[in-house]
Each structure stands twice: as C-alpha cells, then as structure tokens.
Design an enzyme around this catalytic site. Structure first.
Site, mmCIF file in Angstrom:
data_model
loop_
_atom_site.group_PDB
_atom_site.id
_atom_site.type_symbol
_atom_site.label_atom_id
_atom_site.label_comp_id
_atom_site.label_asym_id
_atom_site.label_seq_id
_atom_site.Cartn_x
_atom_site.Cartn_y
_atom_site.Cartn_z
ATOM 1 N N ARG A 37 -3.460 -5.819 -13.302
ATOM 2 C CA ARG A 37 -3.780 -4.604 -14.060
ATOM 3 C C ARG A 37 -4.160 -4.946 -15.500
ATOM 4 O O ARG A 37 -4.770 -4.130 -16.185
ATOM 5 C CB ARG A 37 -2.595 -3.641 -14.039
ATOM 6 C CG ARG A 37 -2.322 -3.018 -12.672
ATOM 7 C CD ARG A 37 -1.240 -1.966 -12.778
ATOM 8 N NE ARG A 37 -0.871 -1.417 -11.486
ATOM 9 C CZ ARG A 37 -1.495 -0.419 -10.875
ATOM 10 N NH1 ARG A 37 -2.562 0.124 -11.440
ATOM 11 N NH2 ARG A 37 -1.080 0.032 -9.710
ATOM 12 N N HIS A 79 0.216 -0.562 -2.376
ATOM 13 C CA HIS A 79 -0.447 -1.166 -1.221
ATOM 14 C C HIS A 79 -1.592 -0.304 -0.699
ATOM 15 O O HIS A 79 -2.673 -0.808 -0.394
ATOM 16 C CB HIS A 79 0.561 -1.414 -0.095
ATOM 17 C CG HIS A 79 1.457 -2.583 -0.351
ATOM 18 N ND1 HIS A 79 2.435 -2.986 0.538
ATOM 19 C CD2 HIS A 79 1.540 -3.448 -1.392
ATOM 20 C CE1 HIS A 79 3.073 -4.028 0.053
ATOM 21 N NE2 HIS A 79 2.544 -4.325 -1.120
ATOM 22 N N LYS A 97 4.320 -6.924 2.993
ATOM 23 C CA LYS A 97 5.218 -5.977 3.606
ATOM 24 C C LYS A 97 6.203 -5.473 2.557
ATOM 25 O O LYS A 97 6.412 -6.173 1.543
ATOM 26 C CB LYS A 97 5.897 -6.605 4.830
ATOM 27 C CG LYS A 97 7.246 -7.298 4.618
ATOM 28 C CD LYS A 97 7.360 -8.463 3.763
ATOM 29 C CE LYS A 97 6.694 -9.708 4.318
ATOM 30 N NZ LYS A 97 6.671 -10.739 3.227
ATOM 31 N N ARG A 167 15.212 -0.102 -8.055
ATOM 32 C CA ARG A 167 15.937 1.148 -8.269
ATOM 33 C C ARG A 167 14.982 2.320 -8.528
ATOM 34 O O ARG A 167 15.437 3.436 -8.781
ATOM 35 C CB ARG A 167 16.895 0.983 -9.456
ATOM 36 C CG ARG A 167 17.974 -0.078 -9.296
ATOM 37 C CD ARG A 167 19.165 0.414 -8.520
ATOM 38 N NE ARG A 167 19.874 1.475 -9.196
ATOM 39 C CZ ARG A 167 20.888 1.293 -10.058
ATOM 40 N NH1 ARG A 167 21.291 0.060 -10.336
ATOM 41 N NH2 ARG A 167 21.495 2.319 -10.610
#
Length: 334
Positions: A37, A79, A97, A167
């Site tokens: 990014r 994703h 994954k 979290r």
C-alpha cells in the site's frame, strides 16, 4: 507456459517474506515485482530480496506484463479485493488462507476465476506437503479402516494487544481464520464437508474469538472431528486420525509434518513415515502452482476450489454458532 514462472508478490509481511525466500531458492521461479500500500514498504521489501520492481499500489502490480502469477499475502480482509483485482487484470492468483473473510467473498473469487478461465488457488500449503499427501493416500487405501474420529488443534499463547490485527474484527481477527482454518481443512481433507457443526468460544471485548472449540459430524459415516484453536493458549498443535483398524498420529506442527506414525490394530509394530529434506510445505505449494500453470490447469487437484468453498462454509457456520461478525459480512459486493 514453459520455463521460468515469473511471480509478483502482493504484500510485504512475514508470510510474504517466507514465501519469497522459498521462490528465490527454486531454479524455475523468479520474483519480478512486489507491491504494497506504500512505496516505502514495497521498496524496502524489494531491496531486501533483490526484486527489480517495487510498486506502492496494487493496480500497478496487476498490470505488470512481466508477471505470470500473483501471490496475495495480505490480511484476510483484503483477499477479496486484492485477488479480485489481479483476476480482473488477467493474472493467475495464489491467495493466502483463510481464502476470504466469508463464503460470499470466496464464491465471488471462484466465479470470477472460472468465468475468466484463470488459475486460482488457496494457499493451503498443508495439502501440498508430501507427507500429508502420503497420509491421505494411506487413509484412502483403508490402512486404518473406516475413519471414525479426527482430532487437531492449533493454539498460540499470545498475549496479543487489543490493537493487534488478531483482535480487530475489520481485519478478520480471532483464532478461527488465522489458526482454526488448519484443523478444519485437515478434517475436511479426510472426510469432506460436515453436515453437523457445533462450536463454543471465548470472545474478546472487540468481538473476535480468542479460544474456540468445534465438533463436526458426518451423518453417513458417523465420523466426528474434535478441533480447537486459540490465541490465548499454546496448544500441542498435533493431529490424529483414528479408524476402525488403526490410527495415524502427527506430531507438533501437524500442518507441515516431518513425520507421522501409523498404528495398525492386530499386534502390528508402529510404522514411522518421515520426510525427505527440509521440513516445509511452501516450496511444495509453489511447485504445484507452477506445475498447474505449465499444464494449463485453472485449478489444482491438490487444493480444489470446491474444497476451499466447503471450508469457508464451515468457518462461516462456526462463526454463526459463536457469534462472531465481521463488518464485511453485512456488505454486498458490487
């Protein structure tokens, strides 16, 4: 496609670094570009690994004509966007994954890849490990009879601070998608998609799962799977498969094993199966992607897209049982 496969790496975190290092050790692979990014992050990664091009945006990587396949290593929350962008640009994709945050996003990626006839694979490296493949073949050949139980766990002791990505609901935080995907994928590799799912969990103040237990059931065979994941307790990270005629035990790190032990009923001595060379699965995963690309296959028989969708359905069902919701669950993709 033949010869060297040219890779682009999208993201610059720990798993991206590990995978890039494996690719650079393979004579038939070349990492030609990396994107993040920010240009600074991409350039630091490129300098570290000697990669020619560093992009501060995903679009430029997806448009790079020298890239044959893109490895998406972002957090789960990105994703869908990252893999979708690359598929839209005509690139083959290996996506980390858990495949996506939810089944809807996974179905969108699979539909896009099939419509465009482009290669897409979830980076479930465990399925590509030679010992896991050997175990699956033994079970399929009836070495332990009919499978009755599967047990597997994956837990880290933590603690993880409230601002850690594990979290954060917006980033797909919690134990389930990061760690629980391995026990679930292991059980479904052997037994297919369950038709009964029970689960219980300890949730964080942010609303993600910290400690989750799952009981899966298969009505036709009567098999069950007892699975757990945690980001508050360091579990053994082992697995076992028990059938009517024996049992297979995998030691710590069951998802990239260096050995397993087959116990047969009837007084047979235990048989130990060991791996050749280094203990890993990332290079086997990369090799499978490149094999598929050279063969013109749009999905891998080792990590089929329908299997990834089935795992996502189970993960969604577990989240439903334990009350974990992500912001994207309420968003309809355009």
């Amino acid at each position: 496609m033949s010869g060297i496969v040219r890779w682009g790496v999208l993201a610059t975190g720990g798993i991206a670094a590990s995978f890039t290092a494996e690719l650079q050790a393979m004579p038939d692979a070349e990492v030609v570009a990396v994107a993040s990014r920010t240009e600074a992050s991409a350039k630091a990664f490129a300098d570290r690994f000697g990669i020619a091009r560093a992009y501060g945006d995903w679009v430029s990587l997806a448009a790079d004509e020298d890239v044959d396949v893109v490895y998406v290593a972002t957090p789960h929350s990105a994703h869908r966007a990252a893999a979708g962008l690359c598929l839209e640009a005509g690139k083959a994709v290996l996506c980390e994954k858990a495949f996506t945050l939810n089944t809807r996003e996974a179905e969108e990626l699979v539909s896009l890849s099939r419509e465009r006839e482009l290669f897409l694979m979830e980076a479930m490296w465990m399925y590509c490990n030679p010992l896991v493949r050997r175990l699956t073949a033994l079970v399929g050949d009836g070495a332990i009879g009919e499978v009755r139980t599967v047990q597997a766990d994956f837990g880290l002791a933590g603690p993880f601070a409230p601002d850690h990505r594990l979290r954060d609901p917006a980033l797909g935080g919690g134990a389930l998608l990061d760690l629980g995907v391995y026990p679930v994928s292991f059980a479904q590799l052997l037994l297919g998609e369950p038709d009964r799912i029970q689960a219980d969990a300890l949730l964080s103040p942010e609303g993600v799962d910290l400690n989750t237990g799952m009981l899966l059931g298969w009505s036709q065979s009567g098999a069950t799977a007892l699975l757990s994941c945690s980001v508050t307790a360091g579990t053994p990270v082992t697995a076992s498969v028990t059938g009517t005629a024996g049992r297979i035990d995998l030691p710590q790190g069951f998802f990239f094993p260096d050995r397993f032990v087959l116990h047969r009923e009837g007084g047979h001595e235990p048989e130990e199966f060991t791996a050749e060379g280094r203990r890993d699965s990332l290079r086997h995963e990369a090799a499978e992607v490149m094999r598929c690309l050279r063969a013109g296959e749009t999905e891998s028989p080792l990590v089929p897209l329908d299997g990834s969708l089935a795992v996502m359905r189970t993960l969604d069902a577990v989240r439903d049982r334990i009350g974990v919701r992500y912001p994207s669950d309420r968003v309809t993709q355009a």
